[in-house]
Write a protein that holds these residues in place. Structure first.
Motif, PDB file in Angstrom:
ATOM      1  N   THR A  75       0.818  -1.214   0.000  1.00  0.00           N
ATOM      2  CA  THR A  75       0.000   0.000   0.000  1.00  0.00           C
ATOM      3  C   THR A  75       0.850   1.261   0.000  1.00  0.00           C
ATOM      4  OG1 THR A  75      -1.672  -1.220   1.248  1.00  0.00           O
ATOM      5  CG2 THR A  75      -1.901   1.170   1.167  1.00  0.00           C
ATOM      6  N   ARG A  82       1.674   6.809  -0.922  1.00  0.00           N
ATOM      7  CA  ARG A  82       0.632   5.858  -1.313  1.00  0.00           C
ATOM      8  C   ARG A  82       0.964   5.336  -2.715  1.00  0.00           C
ATOM      9  NH1 ARG A  82      -4.520   4.017   1.217  1.00  0.00           N
ATOM     10  NH2 ARG A  82      -4.965   2.305  -0.222  1.00  0.00           N
ATOM     11  N   ASP A  84      -0.007   1.665  -3.733  1.00  0.00           N
ATOM     12  CA  ASP A  84      -0.948   0.598  -4.119  1.00  0.00           C
ATOM     13  C   ASP A  84      -0.326  -0.313  -5.185  1.00  0.00           C
ATOM     14  OD1 ASP A  84      -3.462   1.408  -2.615  1.00  0.00           O
ATOM     15  OD2 ASP A  84      -3.002   3.256  -3.693  1.00  0.00           O
ATOM     16  N   GLN A 262      -7.406   3.838  -4.741  1.00  0.00           N
ATOM     17  CA  GLN A 262      -6.717   3.245  -3.598  1.00  0.00           C
ATOM     18  C   GLN A 262      -7.220   1.828  -3.356  1.00  0.00           C
ATOM     19  OE1 GLN A 262      -7.003   5.898  -0.233  1.00  0.00           O
ATOM     20  NE2 GLN A 262      -5.813   7.510  -1.254  1.00  0.00           N
ATOM     21  N   GLN A 264      -7.989  -1.075  -1.219  1.00  0.00           N
ATOM     22  CA  GLN A 264      -8.247  -1.281   0.202  1.00  0.00           C
ATOM     23  C   GLN A 264      -7.748  -2.649   0.673  1.00  0.00           C
ATOM     24  OE1 GLN A 264      -9.611   1.415   2.019  1.00  0.00           O
ATOM     25  NE2 GLN A 264      -9.032   2.231   0.021  1.00  0.00           N
TER      26      GLN A 264
END
Length: 560
Positions: A75, A82, A84, A262, A264
């Motif tokens: 992540t 960030r 991902d 993003q 999760q």
């Protein structure tokens, strides 16, 4: 002193050698005949080469390794950015490189010619017998092309990266890459198949709104397959009353920074372990509207039609892969004094599976031809619009029972993960669920028949002519039963939709076998699938009449 006979407990006997070094293409009589018949003979040499390459031990190992080393989500970067990012085992990228090398991601669009769709579907079928997870991003990329082509300015910037046969595994802005993959994201928590309940919102940016304009998306997607793709097509609302629109959402925005998509979590799903499915949030994500505002579902449904065809092919391929493994096992494994394949009841089971597999193969190859038909005749429209969802329902359903039966041929060895049968069995349910569950498909068939009655009538007339020409009374009787069922009141038709669709596919398969398979194959299929009561759901494999030449059917399916 060592005593004779002591200390030796692990002699390996009566175990089946691994199945390798056979040609996926040349060993399949139904497929090779269909390639010639449906207009792709020019691609035969490439399919033969591909079919041989897929069974090399080192290539077979790629599938096993890719499903043992699952993708891993990172992540954040070590600096807290960030990112991902997903990390895959190199075997995954080797599988994707194989697929792109054969042009299976774009062949009918990048090299348009007669039979290109048939050629692509045949190649897809071959690879699907090796490994299923790598097909997901490829089939979505393939299906996205006709949608993206409707936006000429955007497509011009993407065409070369979509069409190239080189796989580029790097996770970086698209401008720096040699090729791209495209995914799709429609499902949300509250909706499932009911995409019209989607809540993701899109807000126009300064400079304009509507088709081709930039938007910012806020919302979520509950299933977001292959999140590592370079872009996804998604549905979102532009206003309370505007309906859903379709958006092209890249992984990186035009200035090169990471887009606000993003991840999760990765889904802990049944099926293949090589591919990643995820749950994502759109946090002010950049997107470009594709098609007209409020017309997102009709825009993206073209993509769904192609992916539904791939669902049929993928399930047919699982059947074929499980069949050849079962036959190979039965030819080498002994029980009760003789090889399994020499035992009458086992021959019945294997022959019955072979019939089912051949029927699935001739069906998807006929659909492939319909998808490239430029004449747009009523009959070809019916194959595309009516038979495709019907086949998606039936063939995908049959794959579940089929792979379970083939696993049983292997016995306990089929139930462990070291062999391929457990992987085939775990993968079998997905195509029934993805791109519309069974009920959705059956209701779609009924809607298509109501909206295009001329196409439905043309299809039924063609089938009736085949039954009469070949003198198959059982086929003709089954067709008339289908017509009578279709004439019921609308509320009765909806409640009977699964039975209707089952009848449609069985008649379609029987008609194709009558036209193109040896008479013994067609006769056995019709006698056991269309005769009174044979199409009921209680039927199990291995119930062919005793007088059928089971051994000949097995030999045709997978020659020694």
């Amino acid at each position: 002193m060592e005593l004779p006979g002591f200390g030796k407990t692990h002699d390996v006997t009566n175990q089946v050698p691994p199945l390798a070094d056979y040609n996926f293409f040349e060993s399949d009589a139904a497929l090779t005949a269909a390639v010639e018949r449906e207009g792709a003979a020019w691609h035969r040499d490439a399919l033969r080469r591909h079919g041989a390459a897929l069974s090399a031990p080192e290539v077979l190992a790629l599938a096993e390794v890719a499903n043992r080393h699952t993708p891993e989500l990172f992540t954040f970067s070590p600096r807290g950015e960030r990112i991902d990012a997903l990390e895959f085992h190199p075997s995954w990228h080797s599988l994707l490189a194989l697929l792109r090398r054969e042009g299976l991601h774009a062949l009918p669009f990048s090299d348009p010619q007669k039979g290109a769709m048939v050629a692509r579907c045949a190649g897809y079928f071959l690879h699907a017998q090796l490994e299923s997870g790598s097909l997901c991003p490829l089939t979505m990329t393939f299906a996205s092309i006709p949608v993206l082509q409707r936006e000429p300015a955007l497509f011009e910037t993407l065409r070369d990266k979509l069409y190239t046969r080189e796989h580029d595994p790097r996770d970086m802005p698209l401008a720096q890459k040699k090729s791209m993959m495209t995914g799709m994201g429609m499902t949300e928590k509250q909706g499932g198949s009911d995409v019209r309940s989607n809540q993701t919102r899109a807000f126009a940016q300064p400079g304009g709104a509507g088709r081709g304009a930039a938007y910012r998306l806020v919302g979520h997607k509950w299933f977001f397959s292959a999140p590592q793709c370079d872009a996804h097509l998604v549905l979102a609302r532009t206003g309370d009353h505007a309906g859903l629109s379709c958006f092209y959402v890249p992984r990186f925005v035009p200035d090169g920074s990471k887009n606000g998509v993003q991840v999760q979590r990765l889904k802990d799903k049944l099926g293949n372990r090589s591919n990643a499915s995820s749950e994502v949030e759109f946090v002010d994500a950049y997107g470009v509207m594709i098609g007209d505002e409020g017309r997102g579902v009709p825009t993206i449904i073209e993509m769904a039609n192609y992916t539904r065809l791939d669902c049929v092919i993928g399930s047919a391929a699982l059947m074929r892969a499980a069949l050849v493994q079962a036959v190979h096992h039965a030819r080498h494994r002994s029980a009760f004094g003789k090889h399994l394949v020499d035992q009458p009841l086992m021959r019945n089971v294997l022959a019955d599976l072979a019939l089912e597999s051949e029927a699935a193969t001739v069906l998807f190859m006929r659909l492939a031809r319909a998808f490239e038909d430029t004449g747009n005749t009523p009959e070809e429209r019916a194959w595309r619009r009516i038979v495709t969802p019907a086949a998606k329902f039936w063939v995908c359903k049959r794959a579940l029972e089929f792979t379970g039966e083939a696993m049983e041929v292997w016995g306990g060895n089929g139930y462990v993960e070291e062999g391929p049968m457990a992987r085939f069995y775990r993968e079998a349910p997905v195509n029934s669920i993805w791109e519309g569950s069974g009920n959705v498909m059956c209701l779609d068939v009924l809607r298509a028949m109501e909206r295009e009655p001329d196409a439905a009538q043309a299809l039924l007339a063609a089938w009736r002519a085949t039954a009469q020409q070949h003198g198959h009374s059982a086929l003709g009787t089954a067709l008339e039963r289908l017509v009578a069922t279709l004439g019921a009141a609308p509320e009765l038709r909806e409640a009977s939709a699964r039975r209707i669709v089952q009848q449609i596919v069985l008649v379609a398969q029987a008609t194709l076998l009558v036209q193109h398979a040896p008479a013994a194959i067609a006769d056995a299929f019709i006698a056991t699938r269309l005769a009174d009561g044979c199409g009921d759901s209680g039927r199990v494999y291995g119930t062919l009449p005793a007088q059928v030449d089971h051994a000949a059917i097995i030999e045709r399916a997978f020659p020694v």
